[in-house]
Design a protein around this motif. Sequence first.
Motif, PDB file in Angstrom:
ATOM      1  N   GLY A 196     -20.566  -6.473 -18.416  1.00  0.00           N
ATOM      2  CA  GLY A 196     -19.222  -5.920 -18.378  1.00  0.00           C
ATOM      3  C   GLY A 196     -18.565  -5.741 -19.727  1.00  0.00           C
ATOM      4  O   GLY A 196     -17.397  -5.349 -19.795  1.00  0.00           O
ATOM      5  N   GLU A 197     -19.280  -5.979 -20.821  1.00  0.00           N
ATOM      6  CA  GLU A 197     -18.649  -5.855 -22.135  1.00  0.00           C
ATOM      7  C   GLU A 197     -18.189  -4.427 -22.419  1.00  0.00           C
ATOM      8  O   GLU A 197     -17.221  -4.226 -23.139  1.00  0.00           O
ATOM      9  CB  GLU A 197     -19.558  -6.384 -23.248  1.00  0.00           C
ATOM     10  CG  GLU A 197     -20.870  -5.650 -23.409  1.00  0.00           C
ATOM     11  CD  GLU A 197     -21.841  -6.366 -24.339  1.00  0.00           C
ATOM     12  OE1 GLU A 197     -21.419  -7.166 -25.182  1.00  0.00           O
ATOM     13  OE2 GLU A 197     -23.042  -6.110 -24.204  1.00  0.00           O
ATOM     14  N   GLN A 198     -18.842  -3.431 -21.837  1.00  0.00           N
ATOM     15  CA  GLN A 198     -18.397  -2.042 -21.997  1.00  0.00           C
ATOM     16  C   GLN A 198     -17.493  -1.597 -20.853  1.00  0.00           C
ATOM     17  O   GLN A 198     -16.474  -0.966 -21.072  1.00  0.00           O
ATOM     18  CB  GLN A 198     -19.610  -1.104 -22.043  1.00  0.00           C
ATOM     19  CG  GLN A 198     -20.163  -0.883 -23.423  1.00  0.00           C
ATOM     20  CD  GLN A 198     -21.180   0.231 -23.396  1.00  0.00           C
ATOM     21  OE1 GLN A 198     -22.252   0.074 -22.812  1.00  0.00           O
ATOM     22  NE2 GLN A 198     -20.854   1.329 -24.013  1.00  0.00           N
ATOM     23  N   SER A 199     -17.891  -1.932 -19.636  1.00  0.00           N
ATOM     24  CA  SER A 199     -17.177  -1.430 -18.452  1.00  0.00           C
ATOM     25  C   SER A 199     -15.962  -2.262 -18.059  1.00  0.00           C
ATOM     26  O   SER A 199     -15.095  -1.787 -17.340  1.00  0.00           O
ATOM     27  CB  SER A 199     -18.128  -1.390 -17.253  1.00  0.00           C
ATOM     28  OG  SER A 199     -18.508  -2.709 -16.880  1.00  0.00           O
ATOM     29  N   GLY A 200     -15.911  -3.500 -18.518  1.00  0.00           N
ATOM     30  CA  GLY A 200     -14.852  -4.411 -18.095  1.00  0.00           C
ATOM     31  C   GLY A 200     -15.188  -5.152 -16.811  1.00  0.00           C
ATOM     32  O   GLY A 200     -14.454  -6.030 -16.374  1.00  0.00           O
ATOM     33  N   ILE A 240     -16.904  -7.696 -15.854  1.00  0.00           N
ATOM     34  CA  ILE A 240     -17.584  -8.926 -16.257  1.00  0.00           C
ATOM     35  C   ILE A 240     -17.906  -9.807 -15.056  1.00  0.00           C
ATOM     36  O   ILE A 240     -17.352  -9.628 -13.969  1.00  0.00           O
ATOM     37  CB  ILE A 240     -16.756  -9.729 -17.287  1.00  0.00           C
ATOM     38  CG1 ILE A 240     -15.444 -10.203 -16.683  1.00  0.00           C
ATOM     39  CG2 ILE A 240     -16.543  -8.951 -18.563  1.00  0.00           C
ATOM     40  CD1 ILE A 240     -14.724 -11.231 -17.524  1.00  0.00           C
ATOM     41  N   GLN A 241     -18.792 -10.750 -15.288  1.00  0.00           N
ATOM     42  CA  GLN A 241     -19.156 -11.711 -14.255  1.00  0.00           C
ATOM     43  C   GLN A 241     -18.764 -13.102 -14.730  1.00  0.00           C
ATOM     44  O   GLN A 241     -19.338 -13.617 -15.689  1.00  0.00           O
ATOM     45  CB  GLN A 241     -20.660 -11.635 -13.964  1.00  0.00           C
ATOM     46  CG  GLN A 241     -21.043 -10.317 -13.355  1.00  0.00           C
ATOM     47  CD  GLN A 241     -22.542 -10.132 -13.203  1.00  0.00           C
ATOM     48  OE1 GLN A 241     -23.336 -10.760 -13.889  1.00  0.00           O
ATOM     49  NE2 GLN A 241     -22.933  -9.249 -12.304  1.00  0.00           N
ATOM     50  N   LYS A 242     -17.789 -13.683 -14.047  1.00  0.00           N
ATOM     51  CA  LYS A 242     -17.369 -15.043 -14.339  1.00  0.00           C
ATOM     52  C   LYS A 242     -18.233 -15.980 -13.506  1.00  0.00           C
ATOM     53  O   LYS A 242     -18.200 -15.939 -12.281  1.00  0.00           O
ATOM     54  CB  LYS A 242     -15.893 -15.239 -14.006  1.00  0.00           C
ATOM     55  CG  LYS A 242     -14.969 -14.416 -14.881  1.00  0.00           C
ATOM     56  CD  LYS A 242     -13.522 -14.661 -14.521  1.00  0.00           C
ATOM     57  CE  LYS A 242     -12.600 -13.828 -15.384  1.00  0.00           C
ATOM     58  NZ  LYS A 242     -11.185 -14.037 -15.028  1.00  0.00           N
ATOM     59  N   VAL A 243     -18.993 -16.821 -14.174  1.00  0.00           N
ATOM     60  CA  VAL A 243     -19.952 -17.687 -13.502  1.00  0.00           C
ATOM     61  C   VAL A 243     -19.224 -18.846 -12.832  1.00  0.00           C
ATOM     62  O   VAL A 243     -18.455 -19.576 -13.459  1.00  0.00           O
ATOM     63  CB  VAL A 243     -21.016 -18.202 -14.487  1.00  0.00           C
ATOM     64  CG1 VAL A 243     -21.993 -19.138 -13.795  1.00  0.00           C
ATOM     65  CG2 VAL A 243     -21.751 -17.017 -15.120  1.00  0.00           C
ATOM     66  N   GLY A 250     -13.750  -6.467 -11.394  1.00  0.00           N
ATOM     67  CA  GLY A 250     -13.880  -5.019 -11.329  1.00  0.00           C
ATOM     68  C   GLY A 250     -14.662  -4.550 -10.123  1.00  0.00           C
ATOM     69  O   GLY A 250     -14.782  -3.363  -9.890  1.00  0.00           O
ATOM     70  N   ASP A 251     -15.225  -5.473  -9.371  1.00  0.00           N
ATOM     71  CA  ASP A 251     -15.898  -5.213  -8.102  1.00  0.00           C
ATOM     72  C   ASP A 251     -17.151  -4.354  -8.196  1.00  0.00           C
ATOM     73  O   ASP A 251     -17.647  -3.866  -7.199  1.00  0.00           O
ATOM     74  CB  ASP A 251     -14.912  -4.606  -7.089  1.00  0.00           C
ATOM     75  CG  ASP A 251     -15.289  -4.976  -5.667  1.00  0.00           C
ATOM     76  OD1 ASP A 251     -15.880  -6.051  -5.476  1.00  0.00           O
ATOM     77  OD2 ASP A 251     -14.998  -4.191  -4.757  1.00  0.00           O
ATOM     78  N   SER A 252     -17.679  -4.123  -9.397  1.00  0.00           N
ATOM     79  CA  SER A 252     -18.914  -3.346  -9.518  1.00  0.00           C
ATOM     80  C   SER A 252     -19.846  -4.009 -10.515  1.00  0.00           C
ATOM     81  O   SER A 252     -19.465  -4.230 -11.664  1.00  0.00           O
ATOM     82  CB  SER A 252     -18.602  -1.918  -9.974  1.00  0.00           C
ATOM     83  OG  SER A 252     -19.799  -1.188 -10.075  1.00  0.00           O
ATOM     84  N   ARG A 256     -21.364  -1.288  -6.313  1.00  0.00           N
ATOM     85  CA  ARG A 256     -21.045  -2.721  -6.352  1.00  0.00           C
ATOM     86  C   ARG A 256     -22.283  -3.538  -6.685  1.00  0.00           C
ATOM     87  O   ARG A 256     -22.251  -4.441  -7.503  1.00  0.00           O
ATOM     88  CB  ARG A 256     -20.477  -3.176  -5.007  1.00  0.00           C
ATOM     89  CG  ARG A 256     -20.212  -4.683  -4.992  1.00  0.00           C
ATOM     90  CD  ARG A 256     -19.468  -5.117  -3.756  1.00  0.00           C
ATOM     91  NE  ARG A 256     -19.144  -6.530  -3.896  1.00  0.00           N
ATOM     92  CZ  ARG A 256     -19.462  -7.445  -2.986  1.00  0.00           C
ATOM     93  NH1 ARG A 256     -20.039  -7.101  -1.864  1.00  0.00           N
ATOM     94  NH2 ARG A 256     -19.146  -8.702  -3.187  1.00  0.00           N
ATOM     95  N   SER A 257     -23.383  -3.232  -6.000  1.00  0.00           N
ATOM     96  CA  SER A 257     -24.639  -3.941  -6.182  1.00  0.00           C
ATOM     97  C   SER A 257     -25.698  -2.977  -6.682  1.00  0.00           C
ATOM     98  O   SER A 257     -25.682  -1.789  -6.346  1.00  0.00           O
ATOM     99  CB  SER A 257     -25.089  -4.536  -4.840  1.00  0.00           C
ATOM    100  OG  SER A 257     -26.422  -5.003  -4.914  1.00  0.00           O
ATOM    101  N   CYS A 258     -26.630  -3.478  -7.461  1.00  0.00           N
ATOM    102  CA  CYS A 258     -27.771  -2.659  -7.880  1.00  0.00           C
ATOM    103  C   CYS A 258     -28.693  -2.361  -6.695  1.00  0.00           C
ATOM    104  O   CYS A 258     -29.527  -1.466  -6.766  1.00  0.00           O
ATOM    105  CB  CYS A 258     -28.556  -3.382  -8.969  1.00  0.00           C
ATOM    106  SG  CYS A 258     -27.644  -3.548 -10.517  1.00  0.00           S
ATOM    107  N   PHE A 259     -28.531  -3.090  -5.623  1.00  0.00           N
ATOM    108  CA  PHE A 259     -29.367  -2.920  -4.433  1.00  0.00           C
ATOM    109  C   PHE A 259     -28.631  -2.076  -3.394  1.00  0.00           C
ATOM    110  O   PHE A 259     -28.317  -2.538  -2.302  1.00  0.00           O
ATOM    111  CB  PHE A 259     -29.756  -4.290  -3.871  1.00  0.00           C
ATOM    112  CG  PHE A 259     -30.600  -5.078  -4.839  1.00  0.00           C
ATOM    113  CD1 PHE A 259     -31.976  -4.888  -4.898  1.00  0.00           C
ATOM    114  CD2 PHE A 259     -30.013  -5.977  -5.709  1.00  0.00           C
ATOM    115  CE1 PHE A 259     -32.748  -5.599  -5.807  1.00  0.00           C
ATOM    116  CE2 PHE A 259     -30.777  -6.688  -6.619  1.00  0.00           C
ATOM    117  CZ  PHE A 259     -32.151  -6.503  -6.674  1.00  0.00           C
TER     118      PHE A 259
END
Length: 128
Positions: free
Chosen positions: A61-65, A67-70, A90-92, A99-102
């Motif tokens: 998410g560094e470009q898109s915003g 991010i994933q908070k662990v 950001g829900d994606s 949302r998911s790569c799958f």
Amino acid sequence: MEITKQLKFNKDGLIPVVVQDWKDNVVLMVAYMNAEAFEKTLKTKKATFWSRSRQKFWIKGEQSGNIQKVKEVYYDCDADCILLKVHQVGDSACHTGYRSCFYRKLSFTGNTRITGKKIFDPKKVYGK
């Protein structure tokens, strides 16, 4: 860190990471970490990976915003795979805008069906 020494990284120094939404358990993506990315993730609580294609660290998410908070970190019985449970900002999670790569479902007859919907336009976000 002591836990890093217990993990089994492959010959390239990488370990696969499954990323899952911590609320609804949807599998968002799979990526790789090296020992330093793993430790950065634990320290910052932001999913940090090693890009095999670019040969550099990337914070999701560094470009898109997006991010994933662990929230939680697990590793499997063989210590050769990590599971991150994350709050997906950001829900994606997918760079293609889903949302998911799958988002593609394959039938047993070989047909593919798109199961997700695009959340953002990657051309607008990444300029590609």
